[in-house]
Design a protein around this motif. Structure first.
Motif, PDB file in Angstrom:
ATOM      1  N   ILE A  27       0.883  -1.164   0.000  1.00  0.00           N
ATOM      2  CA  ILE A  27       0.000   0.000   0.000  1.00  0.00           C
ATOM      3  C   ILE A  27       0.919   1.212   0.000  1.00  0.00           C
ATOM      4  CG2 ILE A  27      -1.780   1.278   1.242  1.00  0.00           C
ATOM      5  CD1 ILE A  27      -2.628  -1.457   2.479  1.00  0.00           C
ATOM      6  N   GLU A  28       0.766   2.062  -1.006  1.00  0.00           N
ATOM      7  CA  GLU A  28       1.683   3.172  -1.232  1.00  0.00           C
ATOM      8  C   GLU A  28       0.937   4.495  -1.274  1.00  0.00           C
ATOM      9  OE1 GLU A  28       5.022   2.418  -2.099  1.00  0.00           O
ATOM     10  OE2 GLU A  28       4.720   0.250  -2.158  1.00  0.00           O
ATOM     11  N   LYS A  29       1.687   5.578  -1.053  1.00  0.00           N
ATOM     12  CA  LYS A  29       1.159   6.896  -1.372  1.00  0.00           C
ATOM     13  C   LYS A  29       1.286   7.036  -2.882  1.00  0.00           C
ATOM     14  CE  LYS A  29       1.975   9.389   2.869  1.00  0.00           C
ATOM     15  NZ  LYS A  29       2.529  10.582   3.494  1.00  0.00           N
ATOM     16  N   ARG A  75      -4.646   6.392  -1.295  1.00  0.00           N
ATOM     17  CA  ARG A  75      -3.588   5.388  -1.319  1.00  0.00           C
ATOM     18  C   ARG A  75      -3.676   4.597  -2.619  1.00  0.00           C
ATOM     19  NH1 ARG A  75      -1.981   8.282   1.813  1.00  0.00           N
ATOM     20  NH2 ARG A  75      -1.420   7.980   3.970  1.00  0.00           N
TER      21      ARG A  75
END
Length: 155
Positions: A27-29, A75
């Protein structure tokens, strides 16, 4: 869902959805998304995640036919299917949830052609979470074969 019945719960629109944890890489920005001209509306562009170029899918466009508003809670859930990795932009990645088998339901609306990527509903006393099958989601998106080809050529 898988044997573990764990899922990453996220928000799109005002509803909660989930992806099986075994399909989630990270899970990334959402950073460094490059727009690609002449692609389907659901495709925000491509991004480089862990030295791999992946298509970035707008969950709001897929589910509600409207573009996502990006903010500090937005996200990108990076998923992997048999054929491709992809990022899915979501309003908020909420939690990792253990879903007991008895809470998984199969409503008849899942058979509807446009919703075929829903594999079930996690039903709790005060909440219902639609479970999305990543393989079926990617398969159901129009133009995904061209996107896979574009990403391969861009590597």
């Amino acid at each position: 869902m898988t044997d573990t019945n764990q899922a990453v719960v996220f928000q799109a629109g005002s509803e909660e959805y989930a992806l099986p944890i075994l399909s989630v890489i990270s899970i990334e920005k959402p950073e460094g998304i490059t727009a690609v001209p002449h692609m389907p509306q659901y495709l925000k562009g491509i991004a480089k995640v862990r030295d791999e170029l992946i298509p970035v899918i707008d969950s709001e466009m897929v589910l509600y036919d409207r573009a996502a508003d990006l903010d500090e809670k937005t996200r990108m859930i990076v998923i992997h299917t048999k054929e491709i990795s992809a990022g899915i932009l979501v309003k908020d990645a909420r939690e990792i949830l253990e879903i007991p088998q008895e809470n998984l339901k199969q409503p008849s609306l899942i058979a509807y052609q446009k919703n075929r990527y829903f594999s079930g509903v996690a039903s709790f006393d005060n909440r219902m979470i639609m479970i999305i099958d990543p393989e079926l989601l990617i398969e159901s998106l129009e133009g995904m074969s061209e996107i896979k080809e574009y990403v391969e050529n861009a590597r």
